[in-house]
Write an enzyme that holds these catalytic residues in place. Sequence first.
Site, PDB file in Angstrom:
ATOM      1  CG  HIS A 115      -2.379   1.027   1.323  1.00  0.00           C
ATOM      2  ND1 HIS A 115      -2.454   1.742   2.355  1.00  0.00           N
ATOM      3  CD2 HIS A 115      -3.240   1.044   0.580  1.00  0.00           C
ATOM      4  CE1 HIS A 115      -3.771   2.819   1.884  1.00  0.00           C
ATOM      5  NE2 HIS A 115      -3.663   2.609   1.055  1.00  0.00           N
ATOM      6  CE  LYS A 117      -1.364   4.775  -1.629  1.00  0.00           C
ATOM      7  NZ  LYS A 117      -2.264   4.902  -0.595  1.00  0.00           N
ATOM      8  CG  ASP A 122      18.598  11.817 -10.312  1.00  0.00           C
ATOM      9  OD1 ASP A 122      18.760  10.047 -11.084  1.00  0.00           O
ATOM     10  OD2 ASP A 122      18.347  12.077 -11.178  1.00  0.00           O
ATOM     11  CG  HIS A 290      -7.388   8.177  -1.001  1.00  0.00           C
ATOM     12  ND1 HIS A 290      -5.902   8.286  -1.387  1.00  0.00           N
ATOM     13  CD2 HIS A 290      -7.756   7.101  -1.047  1.00  0.00           C
ATOM     14  CE1 HIS A 290      -5.785   7.076  -1.663  1.00  0.00           C
ATOM     15  NE2 HIS A 290      -7.033   5.942  -1.005  1.00  0.00           N
ATOM     16  CE  LYS A 292      -4.019   6.667   2.643  1.00  0.00           C
ATOM     17  NZ  LYS A 292      -5.189   6.452   3.160  1.00  0.00           N
ATOM     18  CG  ASP A 297       1.454  21.070  20.957  1.00  0.00           C
ATOM     19  OD1 ASP A 297      -0.273  21.069  20.762  1.00  0.00           O
ATOM     20  OD2 ASP A 297       1.932  20.351  21.582  1.00  0.00           O
TER      21      ASP A 297
END
Length: 399
Positions: A115, A117, A122, A290, A292, A297
């Site tokens: 899952h 991404k 480089d 979608h 996350k 603070d």
Amino acid sequence: MSRDGPWRAANRVTLLENGEAFFARAFSTIAAADHEVLLETFIFFEDKVGMELKRELVNAARRGVRVEVTVDGYGSPAFSPEFLEDMAEAGVTFRVFDPHRPLLGLRLHIFRRLHRKLLVVDGKRAFVGGINFAADHLGDFGPCSKQDYAVELEGPIVADIHDFVASAMGNDGSHWSHPRSGEVGTDGPGDAEALFLVRDNGSHSNDIERRYRAAIRAAQREIIIANAYFFPGYGLLRDLRHAARRGVRVSLIVQGEPDMPFAMLAARTLYRHLIADGVLIHEYCTRPFHGKVAVFDDEWATIGSSNLDPLSLSLNLEANVFIRDRAFNSELRERLQTLRDEHCQAIDPRSLPRRRMWHVPAPLLYHALRRFPAWAGLLPAHTPRVVQLAPPAEDSLEQ
């Protein structure tokens, strides 16, 4: 040094909101690559975004850049022969994590998915977040387009991300290593401290959740958690409730127009318990949410692929970056506050349905879901495979 790994100083962190910002930066960075592009993603579709990504990857490979891609077999279930031929002819190494043929048209291998991404170019620039390479992350997709976030990273933290992705792509999939903590330079282009964490099904099974909980317990003034699939464990829920009781302003932003209705229903079973202790809950109703992300603070922030639900916290392979930088955290907090105040509906405790005798108590429901991985472990073991794809005439997903 953290028990999870080293915090790296002197990084530059750039917030990228939605596909419009993310794809522009990711594609231009690939276009400028000199020697290496490493990409892991859950979803890679043959829509307008996926085809543009393919063009950039193919162009990079044709000019001599090493290009390696790994996609998830559940999230990215099929590719056309032409798509694979173009990649193979250009020299792109293209792998699928845990591929399976559909059964009666259904994809059933939902558990233990790749899952993450992650994009590293480089060894100098990395992208981490929740945005997949699909057109539904663009506003012109329509009312079903997704609201989401990613970050672009430059500086010493990129070495950790690069080492991890390179190691993951260099093995057979039976073991997915964790970030290395060796010597990394301390000179960099910015002022942000960053920590890269993964969740796997080995020795790093709860690193992301543990870091979330540490940040919640340390918060003094404000916590904003914006998470698409919110159904965490008892410990994290307890920490949020305790934070609200001690006077921290705790805000949750969750889905109000879900792409998976069951996820919203599960989250709603927790509302009454959280609101009773002063947690503020807002549902984002403009389009599917979608993201996350979270801010604690002015000290902490996190962006990544990990939801706060049993799949992400117990089964999936995930990756998040944690950030300590007042300027970045202030920007993310302002974006989330605007989202909350202008595009969300606050949950009024008076609007919650009355509890019925037959309703399953939320802690009991969570206990059942949380223990699912252990129960599933009683079944015959399943080791995910990584298969290198070639055009169908030369290879197949089942080889």
